[in-house]
Design a protein around this motif. Structure first.
Motif, PDB file in Angstrom:
ATOM      1  N   LEU A 180       0.827  -1.208   0.000  1.00  0.00           N
ATOM      2  CA  LEU A 180       0.000   0.000   0.000  1.00  0.00           C
ATOM      3  C   LEU A 180       0.862   1.259   0.000  1.00  0.00           C
ATOM      4  O   LEU A 180       0.539   2.240  -0.687  1.00  0.00           O
ATOM      5  CB  LEU A 180      -0.923  -0.010   1.223  1.00  0.00           C
ATOM      6  N   ASP A 181       1.958   1.251   0.762  1.00  0.00           N
ATOM      7  CA  ASP A 181       2.831   2.430   0.826  1.00  0.00           C
ATOM      8  C   ASP A 181       3.481   2.731  -0.519  1.00  0.00           C
ATOM      9  O   ASP A 181       3.610   3.899  -0.907  1.00  0.00           O
ATOM     10  CB  ASP A 181       3.923   2.223   1.879  1.00  0.00           C
ATOM     11  N   ARG A 182       3.879   1.691  -1.227  1.00  0.00           N
ATOM     12  CA  ARG A 182       4.659   1.899  -2.442  1.00  0.00           C
ATOM     13  C   ARG A 182       3.822   1.950  -3.711  1.00  0.00           C
ATOM     14  O   ARG A 182       4.246   2.548  -4.704  1.00  0.00           O
ATOM     15  CB  ARG A 182       5.709   0.788  -2.576  1.00  0.00           C
ATOM     16  N   GLN A 183       2.640   1.319  -3.701  1.00  0.00           N
ATOM     17  CA  GLN A 183       1.858   1.226  -4.926  1.00  0.00           C
ATOM     18  C   GLN A 183       0.612   2.105  -4.896  1.00  0.00           C
ATOM     19  O   GLN A 183       0.462   2.996  -5.720  1.00  0.00           O
ATOM     20  CB  GLN A 183       1.468  -0.239  -5.188  1.00  0.00           C
ATOM     21  N   LEU A 184      -0.283   1.888  -3.949  1.00  0.00           N
ATOM     22  CA  LEU A 184      -1.558   2.618  -3.969  1.00  0.00           C
ATOM     23  C   LEU A 184      -1.404   4.040  -3.433  1.00  0.00           C
ATOM     24  O   LEU A 184      -1.920   4.988  -4.027  1.00  0.00           O
ATOM     25  CB  LEU A 184      -2.603   1.849  -3.160  1.00  0.00           C
ATOM     26  N   LYS A 185      -0.753   4.206  -2.300  1.00  0.00           N
ATOM     27  CA  LYS A 185      -0.459   5.524  -1.733  1.00  0.00           C
ATOM     28  C   LYS A 185      -1.717   6.352  -1.473  1.00  0.00           C
ATOM     29  O   LYS A 185      -1.679   7.582  -1.537  1.00  0.00           O
ATOM     30  CB  LYS A 185       0.481   6.305  -2.651  1.00  0.00           C
ATOM     31  N   VAL A 186      -2.841   5.705  -1.168  1.00  0.00           N
ATOM     32  CA  VAL A 186      -4.080   6.403  -0.822  1.00  0.00           C
ATOM     33  C   VAL A 186      -4.095   6.590   0.690  1.00  0.00           C
ATOM     34  O   VAL A 186      -4.043   5.610   1.442  1.00  0.00           O
ATOM     35  CB  VAL A 186      -5.314   5.610  -1.290  1.00  0.00           C
ATOM     36  N   LYS A 187      -4.177   7.831   1.160  1.00  0.00           N
ATOM     37  CA  LYS A 187      -3.992   8.151   2.565  1.00  0.00           C
ATOM     38  C   LYS A 187      -4.915   7.362   3.469  1.00  0.00           C
ATOM     39  O   LYS A 187      -4.458   6.695   4.409  1.00  0.00           O
ATOM     40  CB  LYS A 187      -4.186   9.650   2.779  1.00  0.00           C
TER      41      LYS A 187
END
Length: 935
Positions: A333-340
């Motif tokens: 999630l941190d590296r790909q989606l990055k949705v807060k």
């Protein structure tokens, strides 16, 4: 049933409201038609009162327990169960609220809570609270059932303003969350379509009437919504796709578009690729971690972010206590989606599920900083991390370092002073004090022996704040904590002083380093000379050379002494080894000579009596020259006459058949090392085991075909307690290793690979881990009478126990120690908190996470200390109680008096000399007689 209910509630709002009102009535309410129990008599009433009092007492006890340890998961469950049983709705709501703040709740707990709240919700404001509860429930884990309940409950409110749009919004969110679920997504799609079909029927004009243009537009819009739902669903790989396609064909009055058919076929192909993974999950046992990991790898290659997220969420729902799985998901999630919202929610759930894992907290703090979360929120999360209960001292060092890094990044060092800088310095000071007080008190160590936090603080002061005075104070503190003897610590300080200080302090630091360093003094001396060669005066150079030469001279002298000491120890060891070798050779030769003298007499005696008698045993143990004294001539003649000079023993002859069956007549069969791979070595068996070959053949027969069992016997024919078991195949030998520690005749049988220790002297077999195992407990102080079943009953209250091992000695007797393995780290941590200090059968037990200490080799004796007597004097096990000295007491008194000096101190005893003890002077029979006559 769900379709009919949704259809009915959407088509007639009034009927839905009435049905909802009926559902809200609690069980046993007169309006709900519940029957009251009038059959109870006074006895049943009394029993009910007693049970009620017991439950109240138990509720009070559980509440007190939670006030002591709020993280007791099982205690929360028991309290909620009792409160629900007693109907204490206010306390029940409070208990659930407290638990949900500390732990993510399972699907079952949420559904029970939601159903209870739905029954009590009658006003609009209360319905809003239920909506809020649903919102919390869907955030913990991916639960299709909770989403269905949420949608069904929202349909009951379609009569309110904006009710229909709210239902559609909930359905859309549900499809986003679990609509791609291969096995459970279909139910949500069908429920959504049924709701829209119900809305379509309410929009139909009355029979026989012509719809107005506005009504016609509403009908067309509603039909298009249903068409869109069908097309969206058919483009997703879901189970029973064929049935959904057939339903669409039947429902639609128009041909299905080619685009929809193409997407449907593509989804079918994708479903075929997913089916093996779904079938593997269906057939696997919980927690299915390996199957989920394979599924995740498959979806990662496909690269669809929504499907990757869903399979991670499905895996975490069943493996919520696996920190590595959370870490991999959060990293994606941190590296790909990055949705807060998505990222922070996943990190929050990770630390709530695995609060003992420091890596998850560090990732959470970094994610909060990355997404610009307010400083107060980050500080609050850090404080929660400090109270999470890490199981290692180093974990606290890591979390402090992560937080200090964050505070350092907030500081604008272009300003001389700022609020952020003061906060950073305050945090550094607090970290040092926290590790010294809190962590060291709990773990008996600070977790930071190299003072890395203080080193970083000094770097910040020197490089970023230009405050070398503070940096020097910090380094002085570091050196006083036992680090002054390490060259790398001095060189670290020197490099800092070199970069941001002055030459004078560099020289002073290196002079102190030369004096104090004990591990690599040459390196420090070389650095000092290099400094003086570049920047020093002649006086500085002379002082450095003199100091380094003196220091290296002392070091070389100490090393020479240590080398001499080591050489002396090695020489002593060689001499002892040579003595042992010579003694074994002499003993072997003595036995061989004695066996020749004895002849057939001993065999006859053995066969006549059935076992060795005391009269025959004692002379056989007396070897010439091995006793403490010399036998009188009379005894020597008797001995020779009994065994040496008699060619035939008195008494009846031994039958040939009986002699051939004696163990001593069986020729020795030496082990063939080429068969090691198909052979296991079995030891620690009872010496009194009758027919060990038959016993072991029956025991090892289940592992495979047993070719041969070679039991080892001594010269008397007595079983020595070990043997070799040879199989026909290597696989059978590997399976036989699983029988290690099996109880055989009350003793644990040791089974190990057959390895030549002469070729592999360092080979050791130990089946259990000797490193830190966070899911395993070590329990000490148990009563010897404690059984495995009793301990399991005690431990299973805190989690699922996978294995229990009671530690025993070689005779199978308990040592009061045990290892208990749980399914995961969370259960083990919970058990430590609950069981440590518990009293079991008047014994206070100690419980801790299994982390065995490193095995230390025995220290060699130093020169000048007492040398051990040669092993061959007393045998392999020392001087036994039955090995009586044959020397007369008069002789012993005389030898003792000779050995004593003034003040009663022994001058030539083994304790006062490192040399091996001298052999006693041999005496002739005449000398022996003279000595007795003098007395």
């Amino acid at each position: 049933g769900r379709r009919a209910e949704l259809h009915k509630m959407a088509a007639a709002g009034a009927e839905a409201a009435a049905a909802e009102e009926e559902k809200r009535l609690p069980e046993g309410d007169p309006e709900s038609g519940g029957d009251s129990d009038d059959e109870g008599d006074s006895d049943s009433s009394g029993d009910g009162e007693d049970e009620e009092k017991e439950n109240e007492a138990e509720i009070q006890r559980l509440e007190e327990q939670l006030s002591i340890n709020a993280f007791d998961y099982n205690c929360h469950l028991d309290l909620i169960k009792l409160l629900r049983q007693e109907g204490e709705l206010v306390k029940l709501r409070r208990a659930r609220q407290k638990m949900s703040e500390l732990f993510p709740l399972t699907e079952e707990i949420w559904l029970d809570w939601l159903k209870d709240e739905i029954k009590m919700a009658s006003e609009i404001s209360e319905r809003e609270k239920v909506y809020e509860l649903f919102e919390r429930a869907v955030k913990d884990y991916i639960c299709p059932e909770i989403w269905l309940e949420y949608a069904q409950y929202s349909i009951g409110g379609i009569g309110q303003e904006g009710g229909i749009e709210k239902v559609r919004s909930i359905f859309e969110r549900a499809l986003t969350a679990v609509g791609l679920h291969v096995t459970k997504g279909t139910a949500l799609w069908e429920a959504y379509r049924e709701f829209e079909n119900a809305i379509l029927e309410t929009a139909q004009p009355a029979p026989g009437s012509i719809p107005s243009p506005e009504q016609q537009q509403v009908l067309c819009s509603q039909l298009e919504k249903i068409h869109t739902l069908f097309r969206r669903q058919l483009g997703i790989p879901l189970l029973d796709m064929e049935a959904s396609y057939a339903e669409y064909e039947e429902w639609s009055e128009e041909p299905i578009p080619e685009t929809t058919i193409k997407n449907y076929r593509k989804a079918l192909q994708q479903l075929e690729k997913c089916k093996p993974y779904e079938e593997a999950l269906l057939g696997a046992e919980t927690p299915k971690l390996a199957e989920y990991q394979a599924y995740i790898d498959f979806e990662m290659k496909a690269g669809d972010p929504a499907r990757i997220q869903l399979i991670y969420e499905r895996a975490l729902a069943e493996n919520c206590l696996v920190p590595d799985l959370w870490a991999r998901y959060n990293q994606y999630l941190d590296r790909q989606l990055k949705v807060k919202e998505l990222v922070l929610s996943a990190h929050d759930r990770a630390v709530r599920n695995c609060p003992w894992t420091v890596g998850l907290w560090i990732r959470y703090l970094l994610a909060m900083e990355r997404h610009r979360v307010e400083h107060s929120s980050i500080s609050e999360m850090f404080e929660k991390a400090l109270n999470a209960g890490f199981i290692q001292a180093t974990d606290y060092v890591e979390i402090w370092q992560a937080y200090l890094d964050y505070l350092r990044r907030r500081v604008d060092f272009t300003q001389d002073s700022s609020k952020e800088l003061e906060e950073l310095r305050s945090a550094f000071a607090r970290a040092v004090e926290y590790l010294k007080q809190e962590v060291e008190e709990r773990f008996s160590e600070s977790g930071d022996p190299s003072c890395t936090i203080m080193q970083n603080w000094a770097r910040v002061e020197a490089r970023l704040c230009n405050n070398m005075q503070k940096a020097r104070e910090l380094w002085d503190n570091i050196m006083t904590k036992g680090n002054a003897k390490y060259a790398n610590m001095w060189l670290e300080y020197y490099n800092l002083e070199r970069a941001h200080g002055d030459t004078q302090h560099c020289r002073k630091a290196l002079h102190r380093a030369v004096q104090c360093t004990s591990d690599y003094p040459e390196h420090v001396c070389e650095v000092l000379l290099t400094l003086e060669r570049i920047e020093g005066t002649l006086e500085d150079w002379d002082a450095a050379v003199q100091k380094t030469e003196n220091r290296l001279a002392r070091v070389n002298e100490q090393r020479a002494k240590a080398a001499e000491k080591e050489a002396a120890l090695a020489k002593q060891e060689e001499e002892r080894a040579e003595q042992r070798k010579q003694a074994r050779a002499e003993k072997k030769a003595s036995k061989k000579a004695k066996k020749t003298r004895i002849g057939d007499k001993r065999k006859a005696d053995e066969d006549d009596e059935g076992e060795w008698g005391q009269e025959e045993e004692l002379p056989s143990k007396r070897h010439r020259g091995e006793g403490d004294g010399v036998l009188p001539e009379e005894d020597m003649e008797v001995e020779t006459g009994l065994f040496g000079r008699s060619e035939k023993p008195d008494g009846p002859a031994i039958p040939k058949e009986k002699a051939s069956t004696s163990r001593k007549d069986i020729p020795k069969v030496f082990h063939d090392s080429s068969k090691d791979k198909v052979t296991v070595f079995v030891s620690n068996l009872s010496y009194t085991m009758a027919e060990p070959e038959a016993k072991l053949r029956e025991l090892f027969g289940s592992c495979g075909e047993v070719v041969e069992i070679r039991a080892v016997f001594n010269n008397k024919g007595t079983f020595r307690g070990y043997c070799y078991v040879q199989f026909s195949e290597e696989e059978a030998a590997r399976q036989a290793l699983a029988l290690d520690r099996t109880a055989v005749e009350g003793r644990p049988m040791f089974v190990s690979p057959c390895v030549d220790k002469n070729k592999n002297p360092d080979f050791k077999v130990f089946r259990y881990s000797t490193t830190l195992e966070k899911h395993k407990l070590f329990i000490s102080g148990l009563p010897f009478s404690c059984t495995k079943e009793e301990l399991e009953e005690l431990c299973k209250a805190h989690g699922n126990v996978k294995d229990i091992r009671l530690v025993t000695n070689r005779a199978g007797k308990p040592k009061g120690l045990a290892y208990v393995e749980y399914e995961n780290e969370a259960q083990a941590s919970q058990a430590v908190l609950k069981m440590d200090g518990l009293t079991v059968k008047d014994h206070v037990i100690k419980v801790m996470i299994s982390n065995p200490p490193l095995r230390k080799l025995p220290d060699r004796p130093e020169p000048g200390r007492a040398s051990l007597a040669p092993r061959q004097i007393y045998g392999a096990r020392g001087k036994g109680r039955t090995q009586l000295s044959m020397m007369p007491r008069a002789l012993q008194r005389q030898s003792n008096l000779v050995a004593k000096a003034e003040n009663g101190m022994v001058q030539n005893s083994p304790a006062a000399s490192s040399d091996p003890p001298a052999e006693p002077k041999k005496m002739s029979n005449a000398d022996f007689a003279k000595m007795l006559l003098k007395k």
